[in-house]
Design a protein around this motif. Sequence first.
Motif, PDB file in Angstrom:
ATOM      1  N   ILE A  35      -3.090   0.720  -3.836  1.00  0.00           N
ATOM      2  CA  ILE A  35      -2.519  -0.619  -3.692  1.00  0.00           C
ATOM      3  C   ILE A  35      -1.673  -0.912  -4.922  1.00  0.00           C
ATOM      4  CG2 ILE A  35      -3.024  -3.086  -3.443  1.00  0.00           C
ATOM      5  CD1 ILE A  35      -4.014  -1.573  -1.064  1.00  0.00           C
ATOM      6  N   GLU A  93      -4.657   6.933  -1.557  1.00  0.00           N
ATOM      7  CA  GLU A  93      -4.260   5.598  -1.097  1.00  0.00           C
ATOM      8  C   GLU A  93      -4.316   4.599  -2.237  1.00  0.00           C
ATOM      9  OE1 GLU A  93      -6.101   3.982   2.465  1.00  0.00           O
ATOM     10  OE2 GLU A  93      -5.895   5.955   3.402  1.00  0.00           O
ATOM     11  N   LYS A 122       0.842  -1.181   0.000  1.00  0.00           N
ATOM     12  CA  LYS A 122       0.000   0.000   0.000  1.00  0.00           C
ATOM     13  C   LYS A 122       0.883   1.239   0.000  1.00  0.00           C
ATOM     14  CE  LYS A 122      -3.473   1.942   2.992  1.00  0.00           C
ATOM     15  NZ  LYS A 122      -4.149   1.697   4.277  1.00  0.00           N
TER      16      LYS A 122
END
Lengths: 251, 251
Positions: free
Chosen positions: B230, B228, B187
């Motif tokens: 991934i 954010e 992440k």
Amino acid sequence: MANLRHRAIETNALDHDAVCKTCWAKTLSFCEPHHTESLRGFFDSATCLKVNPGTVFIHDGAKFPYYFNINRGATRSFKILPDGRRQILSFGFPGTLIGLSQYSNFEFNIEAINEVSLCRFSKDKVDYYSNKHPELRKSLMERMIYELSESYAHAVALGKMSARERLAYFLIKQNKADYKIYGQLNKVTLPMNRYDISDYLGVTTETISRTFTQFESEGLITFIKSSEIILRDRRRLATLAAGAIAASPAW
Amino acid sequence: MANLRHRAIETNALDHDAVCKTCWAKTLSFCEPHHTESLRGFFDSATCLKVNPGTVFIHDGAKFPYYFNINRGATRSFKILPDGRRQILSFGFPGTLIGLSQYSNFEFNIEAINEVSLCRFSKDKVDYYSNKHPELRKSLMERMIYELSESYAHAVALGKMSARERLAYFLIKQNKADYKIYGQLNKVTLPMNRYDISDYLGVTTETISRTFTQFESEGLITFIKSSEIILRDRRRLATLAAGAIAASPAW
DNA sequence: CGACTAATTGATACGAATCAAAAGCGGTGG
DNA sequence: CCACCGCTTTTGATTCGTATCAATTAGTCG
């Protein structure tokens, strides 16, 4: 230190009196302020080297425990990407200290442009004497601060400047170096070729060439030959180099 | 030190036991290896600060004699060109040491992105203790070597890489930082906005945005929210970031 | 003087910037 | 709780600077 990749280098022990006292780069080098009797051992431990033009004498990932101080000649340090693209990170001239960032995870090469002569100092010796003479390590730190700020300036040029501005930046920078080393005022001497300049500035040779021609027709510079330039209007070049002219010339 | 421009900063003397022992950035900071009794005076001389989001706490040309160690939060350091163009030179995170290149001729600003807490060390004190404890100055030099090599890597990205490669480089770099600081594996958390990213990478926000979208549609990343991400295919991203894929994707 | 390499000039293509607008998001207040 | 506002981010259409491809000219060395 088996397998030294120094084939192209002749090595001679450095005789403090013979070498340092006639050193070209004396007043420009990190070692200059430290010529005291108590550091004599430090200087005597150094070695004098010569590197032939075009020789890569520091290799990606080769961790040899030396600092090199350039006495004469010019170098280019560069990174090669897997597909062959080359970015030149800096040029070295008399007084440049090499090996400062050796033990980092970022690896690059250093190559002699013309014939280069160097003083080689063992890192252990530098460490040893630095612990007794803190000024010595301070000198190294000052060199490093200089390298770091040059690198930041380079990043600004590469990240935010047009081809014109980049070339002006390069000329002004080179002019300053020439002045410090050779006392030349408005003349710039370029030991590197157009490919080197373009790989330093992140543009192509063609663009460098075209921009040089532009500069000449605008009266900013005059060519003596392709590697010797007179700065006719240092002021305007410096303004360009500072990024103070937004777009194309409005004069 | 009259006229300190630290209005937005609250200052508290640092209590070694209270602050250091609960320090977020402990294992990441230059000071970590030096928590010995003989350096207690050094730590007690430090001060703890807080900086509000958006506050520029280091100004172009202001030479105040401190080092700052980031404990918490994120910073951006940047250069503003006369016509307003901004180049971000680096982002600071817990463990980043600020002030290393302060006394050079290259001037820039440092600004808090979010709420930042810092330890402030007087340069005089650092110098004083460094002379007795050479390991201390060595730690600083190691930090500086790190900064320098990061700056070189940045120059390679800015000089030779496409927008795709630059963004991949940024994501991988950020991911490494996140892992070191927060232990996050795949992440990436971005405290900075798109303008910051674009000014760091030398492209526009629009290009950053488009490239993010591309990466997502290629399955390289997934957004949780705009700050954010991934990393779905760290391997391919890393390959891109290393400049190992010449042109557009051939898969 | 000819051969080779470096540098310049020219024509075209392309990646990213710019200009413009829509969509998303966070905060505020009725 | 939802409607509204301002700011950030994304998407779209077009322009522009520099790269790329191609050819010519200049410079260097045996």
